[in-house]
Design a protein around this motif. Structure first.
Motif, PDB file in Angstrom:
ATOM      1  N   LYS A  56      33.836  46.136  47.132  1.00 51.38           N
ATOM      2  CA  LYS A  56      34.588  45.234  46.256  1.00 51.38           C
ATOM      3  C   LYS A  56      35.626  44.446  47.055  1.00 51.38           C
ATOM      4  CE  LYS A  56      34.028  48.283  42.311  1.00 51.38           C
ATOM      5  NZ  LYS A  56      34.687  49.228  41.413  1.00 51.38           N
ATOM      6  N   GLY A  57      35.549  44.518  48.386  1.00 56.33           N
ATOM      7  CA  GLY A  57      36.529  43.874  49.258  1.00 56.33           C
ATOM      8  C   GLY A  57      36.452  42.367  49.268  1.00 56.33           C
ATOM      9  N   GLN A  58      37.393  41.770  49.999  1.00 59.90           N
ATOM     10  CA  GLN A  58      37.491  40.313  50.119  1.00 59.90           C
ATOM     11  C   GLN A  58      36.236  39.738  50.770  1.00 59.90           C
ATOM     12  OE1 GLN A  58      40.229  38.510  49.056  1.00 59.90           O
ATOM     13  NE2 GLN A  58      40.889  40.467  48.188  1.00 59.90           N
ATOM     14  N   GLU A  59      35.718  38.668  50.205  1.00 58.78           N
ATOM     15  CA  GLU A  59      34.551  37.932  50.689  1.00 58.78           C
ATOM     16  C   GLU A  59      33.244  38.728  50.650  1.00 58.78           C
ATOM     17  OE1 GLU A  59      36.924  38.232  53.604  1.00 58.78           O
ATOM     18  OE2 GLU A  59      38.218  36.730  52.698  1.00 58.78           O
ATOM     19  N   ARG A 105      38.577  47.573  57.129  1.00 57.34           N
ATOM     20  CA  ARG A 105      39.975  47.393  56.731  1.00 57.34           C
ATOM     21  C   ARG A 105      40.678  46.625  57.844  1.00 57.34           C
ATOM     22  NH1 ARG A 105      42.332  50.368  52.634  1.00 57.34           N
ATOM     23  NH2 ARG A 105      41.117  52.108  51.834  1.00 57.34           N
ATOM     24  N   ALA A 110      47.563  46.329  51.714  1.00 55.63           N
ATOM     25  CA  ALA A 110      47.332  46.247  50.267  1.00 55.63           C
ATOM     26  C   ALA A 110      48.427  47.054  49.563  1.00 55.63           C
ATOM     27  CB  ALA A 110      45.952  46.788  49.935  1.00 55.63           C
ATOM     28  N   SER A 116      43.693  45.928  53.573  1.00 57.32           N
ATOM     29  CA  SER A 116      42.662  45.874  52.534  1.00 57.32           C
ATOM     30  C   SER A 116      41.275  45.700  53.151  1.00 57.32           C
ATOM     31  CB  SER A 116      42.973  44.754  51.550  1.00 57.32           C
ATOM     32  OG  SER A 116      43.090  43.528  52.223  1.00 57.32           O
ATOM     33  N   TRP A 117      40.252  45.878  52.325  1.00 58.53           N
ATOM     34  CA  TRP A 117      38.856  45.770  52.761  1.00 58.53           C
ATOM     35  C   TRP A 117      38.475  44.295  52.855  1.00 58.53           C
ATOM     36  CZ3 TRP A 117      36.453  49.849  54.623  1.00 58.53           C
ATOM     37  CH2 TRP A 117      36.806  51.122  54.185  1.00 58.53           C
ATOM     38  N   HIS A 118      37.825  43.929  53.964  1.00 59.02           N
ATOM     39  CA  HIS A 118      37.368  42.562  54.179  1.00 59.02           C
ATOM     40  C   HIS A 118      35.980  42.585  54.806  1.00 59.02           C
ATOM     41  CE1 HIS A 118      41.246  40.525  53.508  1.00 59.02           C
ATOM     42  NE2 HIS A 118      41.757  41.658  53.973  1.00 59.02           N
TER      43      HIS A 118
END
Length: 155
Positions: A56-59, A105, A110, A116-118
């Motif tokens: 569900k991370g960024q991008e 990460r 976050a 946060s996850w990317h």
């Protein structure tokens, strides 16, 4: 008989046993993939809390058919999953057999204080057997095309 023995000794001296490696691997985008991941690896439906959060991370694009994806790596810092296509896919000029996704990460913290996850990388690839230091073989077609002998050349 002497020629056969000499040839065997020469070949044995140039061989690098793959069994000495940490474990046989494939590569996808230069990242190691253990050989048994595709046959006995856990499906991505078994990802833990970090793995589910990473997806569900960024991008990160939505991942469909999690049961077809296999977990390559899952930790609190990195999640990598791979899927083999039913049929090879044409992507631009390349034909690919697998899809590979890596989420890590990094970046600003976050709410929990951790980065946060990317998305780190995503794309198709063809699995290639990792041969360690052997690299790509060069085969001379005539005696004249032989390069000069060096310490790392075996003829």
């Amino acid at each position: 008989m002497k020629r056969t023995l000499a040839l065997l000794l020469l070949v044995a001296g140039c061989a690098t046993p793959l069994a000495d490696a940490a474990g046989p691997t494939y590569t996808c985008h230069d990242r190691p993939i253990p050989v048994d991941v595709m046959s006995t690896g856990r499906p991505a439906t078994q990802l833990g809390p970090d793995g589910r959060a990473a997806l569900k991370g960024q991008e990160v694009r939505p991942v469909k058919d999690l049961d077809k994806w296999r977990i390559v790596e899952e930790s609190g810092e990195r999640v990598a999953i791979i899927k083999e296509f039913d049929e090879p896919e044409e992507r631009g000029r390349a034909t690919v057999t697998h899809d590979f996704l890596v989420v890590e990460r990094f970046g600003p913290p976050a709410a929990d204080g951790r980065p946060s996850w990317h998305l780190r990388s995503s794309g198709g690839c063809n699995l290639q057997r990792d041969l360690g230091d052997l690299g790509v073989a060069e085969v001379p077609l005539t005696r004249r095309s032989r390069p000069p002998a060096t310490a790392s050349t075996c003829w």
